[in-house]
Motif scaffolding. Structure first.
Motif, short mmCIF file in Angstrom:
data_model
loop_
_atom_site.label_atom_id
_atom_site.label_comp_id
_atom_site.label_asym_id
_atom_site.label_seq_id
_atom_site.Cartn_x
_atom_site.Cartn_y
_atom_site.Cartn_z
N ILE A 8 0.99 -1.46 0.34
CA ILE A 8 0.09 -0.02 0.07
C ILE A 8 1.10 1.24 0.19
O ILE A 8 0.54 2.21 -0.49
CB ILE A 8 -1.00 -0.18 0.98
N GLY A 9 2.30 0.86 0.50
CA GLY A 9 2.89 2.22 0.51
C GLY A 9 3.57 2.17 -0.68
O GLY A 9 3.42 3.52 -0.56
N VAL A 10 3.85 1.62 -2.11
CA VAL A 10 4.97 1.61 -3.48
C VAL A 10 3.33 2.20 -3.79
O VAL A 10 4.00 3.58 -4.18
CB VAL A 10 5.01 0.06 -3.34
N PHE A 11 2.08 1.83 -3.50
CA PHE A 11 1.10 2.24 -4.49
C PHE A 11 0.98 4.02 -4.04
O PHE A 11 0.90 5.08 -5.17
CB PHE A 11 0.01 1.75 -4.21
N ALA A 16 2.06 9.98 -5.95
CA ALA A 16 2.64 10.73 -5.78
C ALA A 16 3.51 11.05 -6.68
O ALA A 16 3.04 12.43 -7.65
CB ALA A 16 3.29 10.96 -5.01
N LEU A 17 3.54 10.32 -7.45
CA LEU A 17 5.07 10.86 -9.10
C LEU A 17 3.57 10.38 -9.85
O LEU A 17 4.50 11.28 -11.02
CB LEU A 17 5.86 9.45 -9.55
N ARG A 18 2.50 10.26 -10.13
CA ARG A 18 1.53 10.05 -10.97
C ARG A 18 1.45 11.61 -11.15
O ARG A 18 0.64 11.93 -11.78
CB ARG A 18 0.85 9.20 -11.27
N ASN A 19 0.75 12.21 -9.96
CA ASN A 19 0.79 12.97 -10.40
C ASN A 19 1.14 14.41 -10.15
O ASN A 19 1.07 15.96 -9.68
CB ASN A 19 -0.67 13.40 -8.66
N ARG A 20 2.78 13.96 -9.88
CA ARG A 20 3.94 15.03 -10.37
C ARG A 20 4.02 16.02 -9.30
O ARG A 20 4.41 17.17 -9.06
CB ARG A 20 3.61 16.04 -11.54
N LEU A 21 3.77 15.82 -8.13
CA LEU A 21 4.20 15.76 -6.89
C LEU A 21 5.84 16.07 -7.06
O LEU A 21 5.81 17.63 -6.20
CB LEU A 21 3.83 15.16 -5.91
N LEU A 22 6.76 16.00 -7.29
CA LEU A 22 7.51 15.85 -7.28
C LEU A 22 8.72 16.86 -8.00
O LEU A 22 9.66 17.39 -8.25
CB LEU A 22 9.07 14.87 -7.09
N TRP A 23 7.58 16.40 -8.90
CA TRP A 23 8.06 17.51 -9.97
C TRP A 23 7.61 19.44 -9.44
O TRP A 23 8.56 20.85 -9.99
CB TRP A 23 7.54 17.65 -11.66
N LEU A 24 6.69 19.42 -8.95
CA LEU A 24 5.96 20.75 -8.52
C LEU A 24 6.76 21.13 -7.24
O LEU A 24 6.99 22.74 -6.63
CB LEU A 24 4.30 20.19 -7.78
N VAL A 25 7.42 20.24 -6.22
CA VAL A 25 8.63 20.67 -5.58
C VAL A 25 9.75 21.41 -5.84
O VAL A 25 10.35 22.29 -5.64
CB VAL A 25 8.74 19.50 -4.36
N ILE A 26 10.44 20.38 -7.00
CA ILE A 26 11.45 20.64 -7.73
C ILE A 26 11.36 22.25 -8.47
O ILE A 26 12.29 23.31 -8.11
CB ILE A 26 11.58 19.91 -8.94
N LYS A 101 -0.75 3.45 4.03
CA LYS A 101 -0.87 4.62 3.49
C LYS A 101 0.28 5.67 5.10
O LYS A 101 0.85 6.91 3.83
CB LYS A 101 -2.47 5.34 3.75
N LEU A 102 0.45 5.37 6.19
CA LEU A 102 1.39 6.43 6.82
C LEU A 102 2.55 5.75 6.42
O LEU A 102 3.85 6.84 5.99
CB LEU A 102 1.35 6.07 7.88
N ILE A 103 3.42 4.88 6.05
CA ILE A 103 4.40 4.83 5.28
C ILE A 103 4.92 4.99 3.87
O ILE A 103 5.68 5.78 4.30
CB ILE A 103 4.28 3.23 5.42
N GLY A 104 3.67 5.29 3.43
CA GLY A 104 4.46 5.73 1.28
C GLY A 104 4.78 7.70 1.73
O GLY A 104 5.62 8.09 1.35
N PHE A 105 3.71 8.12 2.86
CA PHE A 105 3.32 9.26 2.91
C PHE A 105 4.78 10.11 3.80
O PHE A 105 4.71 10.85 3.48
CB PHE A 105 2.84 10.13 3.76
N SER A 106 5.12 9.34 4.18
CA SER A 106 6.97 9.54 5.42
C SER A 106 7.89 9.50 4.08
O SER A 106 8.50 10.37 4.28
CB SER A 106 6.38 7.81 6.40
N VAL A 107 7.53 8.18 3.47
CA VAL A 107 8.51 8.23 2.97
C VAL A 107 8.66 9.44 1.42
O VAL A 107 9.42 10.43 1.00
CB VAL A 107 8.21 7.42 1.69
N LEU A 108 7.28 10.30 0.89
CA LEU A 108 7.09 11.16 0.35
C LEU A 108 7.49 12.65 1.01
O LEU A 108 8.39 13.57 1.02
CB LEU A 108 5.92 11.62 -0.03
N ALA A 109 7.36 12.44 1.91
CA ALA A 109 7.87 13.61 3.49
C ALA A 109 9.39 13.34 2.88
O ALA A 109 10.33 14.80 3.50
CB ALA A 109 7.35 13.66 4.67
N ALA A 110 10.44 12.74 3.49
CA ALA A 110 11.88 12.46 3.16
C ALA A 110 12.03 12.32 2.61
O ALA A 110 12.80 13.44 2.47
CB ALA A 110 12.31 10.76 4.14
#
Length: 256
Positions: A8-11, A16-26, A101-110
């Motif tokens: 669930i964390g991986v998905f 987030a990658l499909r939503n281009r969240l990291l591109w927004l951050v960059i 969900k917590l694992i996935g969101f925590s990885v994104l935060a890190a």
């Protein structure tokens, strides 16, 4: 349970990658860097200190904002698409879904904390940036757990996001409020003043000391010491544990 939560964390990360969240951050990091460079050119003295303080403060506030908003909107989307009910119809526990969900969101935060820290290496020593980035990661993990809890509690974006921002601003400013309340310029000794001070002290007791997290002074004056990470990690573990416990209690009591 662990492998199901990890899946669930991986998905969640893939979403987030499909939503281009990291591109927004960059993109925001590049814009903030350009703004700090412009401010540094305008500064008469200590241009490097002005640049690092402006860059760090802007990106720290942005990271808290974007992590909280992504967690809340991602969960709302999952509720609306009935993905939440679909996952719970499988033979997995509700706690597994929550921890996934917590694992996935925590990885994104890190990851976001690491990206922000990389740009700060242009203005501060590596050791101070690593210390600042580790503290920011703990801060974002706390915001992640709180956002998840508020979303399961309120089920709507506006009240959930408002609660998270109120918690963050109050935790950041409660020490300043205490100092103002104890100012010798105020009329002290009155009953109302004592009651207000006791209430403020009570609120400060239950809130994390976020004013001690991710200090810009570490980057400007290089005053950060590694021993400050002990209390920061301890507070993170305690508050994340409490927030997850309350969130699981709220999830299990729901009639789904």
């Amino acid at each position: 349970m662990f492998y199901s939560a990890l899946t669930i964390g991986v998905f969640t990360v893939l979403e987030a990658l499909r939503n281009r969240l990291l591109w927004l951050v960059i993109i925001v990091i590049i814009a903030a860097f350009a703004l700090s460079e412009f401010a540094g050119e305008l500064a008469i003295t200590e241009s490097n200190e002005v640049q690092s303080s402006l860059l760090a403060a802007t990106l720290r506030l942005f990271s808290v904002f974007v992590v909280s908003l992504f967690v809340i909107t991602s969960m709302v989307r999952e509720f609306n698409d009935k993905g939440f009910e679909l996952v719970l119809s499988l033979p997995i526990a509700r706690a597994t879904y929550y921890f996934g969900k917590l694992i996935g969101f925590s990885v994104l935060a890190a990851v976001i904390a690491v990206l922000i820290s990389l740009v700060l290496l242009l203005h501060a020593p590596v050791a101070q940036v690593v210390l600042w980035g580790a503290s920011l990661t703990c801060e974002l993990w706390m915001i992640t757990a709180l956002s998840l809890l508020c979303m399961f509690t309120f089920n709507q974006i506006t009240p959930a996001f408002s609660a998270v921002m109120a918690f963050y601003i109050l935790s950041r400013s409660i020490s300043a409020i205490q100092l103002i309340g104890q100012s010798p310029l105020l009329e002290s000794g009155t009953l109302s003043q004592n009651v207000i001070n006791k209430i403020v002290d009570g609120i400060a007791f239950i809130l994390p000391s976020l004013d001690q997290f991710t200090l810009t002074d570490w980057l400007i004056y290089h005053t950060g010491q590694w021993n400050v990470l002990g209390p920061i990690f301890a507070q993170t573990v305690i508050y994340v544990g409490l927030l997850v416990s309350v969130g699981l209690f709220d999830l299990y009591r729901k009639n789904l």
